[in-house]
Design an enzyme around this catalytic site. Structure first.
Site, short mmCIF file in Angstrom:
data_model
loop_
_atom_site.label_atom_id
_atom_site.label_comp_id
_atom_site.label_asym_id
_atom_site.label_seq_id
_atom_site.Cartn_x
_atom_site.Cartn_y
_atom_site.Cartn_z
N LEU A 33 -8.38 -4.45 -6.00
CA LEU A 33 -7.90 -3.09 -5.69
C LEU A 33 -6.41 -2.91 -5.98
O LEU A 33 -5.90 -1.79 -5.92
CB LEU A 33 -8.19 -2.76 -4.23
CG LEU A 33 -9.67 -2.77 -3.82
CD1 LEU A 33 -9.82 -2.44 -2.34
CD2 LEU A 33 -10.49 -1.82 -4.67
N GLN A 61 -13.58 2.69 6.23
CA GLN A 61 -12.91 3.87 5.67
C GLN A 61 -13.08 5.09 6.56
O GLN A 61 -14.13 5.29 7.15
CB GLN A 61 -13.48 4.15 4.27
CG GLN A 61 -12.78 5.27 3.52
CD GLN A 61 -13.26 5.37 2.08
OE1 GLN A 61 -13.65 4.38 1.48
NE2 GLN A 61 -13.23 6.56 1.53
N ARG A 73 -17.54 5.33 6.10
CA ARG A 73 -17.97 4.30 5.15
C ARG A 73 -17.53 2.95 5.66
O ARG A 73 -16.33 2.69 5.81
CB ARG A 73 -17.36 4.58 3.77
CG ARG A 73 -17.87 3.70 2.67
CD ARG A 73 -17.40 4.24 1.31
NE ARG A 73 -17.89 3.37 0.25
CZ ARG A 73 -17.11 2.84 -0.69
NH1 ARG A 73 -15.82 3.11 -0.72
NH2 ARG A 73 -17.63 2.06 -1.61
N PHE A 110 -15.92 -6.23 3.44
CA PHE A 110 -15.08 -5.49 2.50
C PHE A 110 -14.06 -4.63 3.22
O PHE A 110 -12.88 -5.00 3.33
CB PHE A 110 -15.97 -4.65 1.57
CG PHE A 110 -15.23 -3.83 0.53
CD1 PHE A 110 -14.02 -4.24 -0.02
CD2 PHE A 110 -15.78 -2.63 0.09
CE1 PHE A 110 -13.36 -3.47 -0.97
CE2 PHE A 110 -15.13 -1.86 -0.87
CZ PHE A 110 -13.93 -2.27 -1.40
N HIS A 146 -5.19 1.27 -5.65
CA HIS A 146 -5.07 1.94 -4.35
C HIS A 146 -3.71 1.59 -3.75
O HIS A 146 -3.31 0.43 -3.79
CB HIS A 146 -6.19 1.50 -3.41
CG HIS A 146 -7.55 1.89 -3.90
ND1 HIS A 146 -8.15 3.07 -3.56
CD2 HIS A 146 -8.41 1.24 -4.73
CE1 HIS A 146 -9.34 3.14 -4.15
NE2 HIS A 146 -9.52 2.04 -4.87
N ASN A 193 -9.19 6.77 -2.92
CA ASN A 193 -8.97 7.77 -3.95
C ASN A 193 -10.17 7.86 -4.88
O ASN A 193 -11.13 7.11 -4.74
CB ASN A 193 -7.66 7.47 -4.72
CG ASN A 193 -7.72 6.14 -5.46
OD1 ASN A 193 -8.73 5.77 -6.05
ND2 ASN A 193 -6.60 5.42 -5.44
N PHE A 214 -8.37 3.39 4.12
CA PHE A 214 -9.25 2.30 4.55
C PHE A 214 -8.41 1.10 5.00
O PHE A 214 -7.22 1.00 4.69
CB PHE A 214 -10.24 1.91 3.46
CG PHE A 214 -9.63 1.39 2.18
CD1 PHE A 214 -9.41 0.03 1.97
CD2 PHE A 214 -9.28 2.27 1.15
CE1 PHE A 214 -8.86 -0.44 0.79
CE2 PHE A 214 -8.73 1.81 -0.04
CZ PHE A 214 -8.52 0.45 -0.22
#
Length: 172
Positions: A128, A69, A61, A66, A132, A108, A119
């Site tokens: 976040l 991952q 991903r 951003f 996370h 998660n 990530f």
């Protein structure tokens, strides 16, 4: 080279590591780990690394502007587990925020669902925080993170068109 601090010695005594290098098909990324602040998260990550769990896994991903991952043995974002089997709890620390590019954090599926996926942020991602676990930062190789970030991806799945993978994680 300078002698390690008492903190680094204590972390090493627990079998933790202060840094690792992600050797990827795009280049190397050196990560500093926060073993004192997030002992369980770092233990999980380092143990997986030492056992070769991450070797050959894809960056599954990638979202430009951003994060990138990886850490899923299934390669699609649905797999992976902790070294204890299943999931483990979050380790949020007020001083460890998603306040810059190069933040290493656990992926998660909600509170206390950490497994093996992680990530690296490409920009500050303050939304976040407390969702996370931040457990490290990029020390060298942000250019490699940017190279991964800028790779063409499938429009719907956010998976790179060409496989980008972790070759090995070297624990230092």
């Amino acid at each position: 080279s300078a002698a390690p601090s008492a903190g680094a010695g204590a972390a090493a005594a627990r079998g933790a590591a202060s840094s690792v290098t992600l050797c990827t098909t795009a280049g190397d990324i050196r990560l500093r780990l926060f073993a004192d602040e997030c002992p369980k998260t770092v233990e999980n990550f380092v143990t997986h690394a030492r056992n070769g769990y991450y070797d050959g896994l894809l960056f599954h991903r990638v979202i430009k502007g951003f994060m990138v991952q990886t850490g899923d043995p299934k390669g699609d974002g649905t797999g992976g587990e902790s070294i204890w089997g299943g999931e483990f709890e979050d380790e949020f620390r007020r001083e460890l925020r998603h306040d810059r590019a190069g933040t290493l954090s656990m992926a998660n599926a909600g509170p206390n669902t950490n497994g093996s996926q992680f990530f690296i942020t490409c920009v500050p991602t303050p939304w976040l925080d407390n969702k996370h676990t931040v457990f490290g930062r990029v020390e060298e190789g942000m250019d490699v993170v940017k190279r991964i970030e800028n790779t063409p991806t499938h429009e719907k799945t956010e998976k790179p068109l060409d496989d980008l993978q972790i070759l090995q994680v070297v624990v230092e």
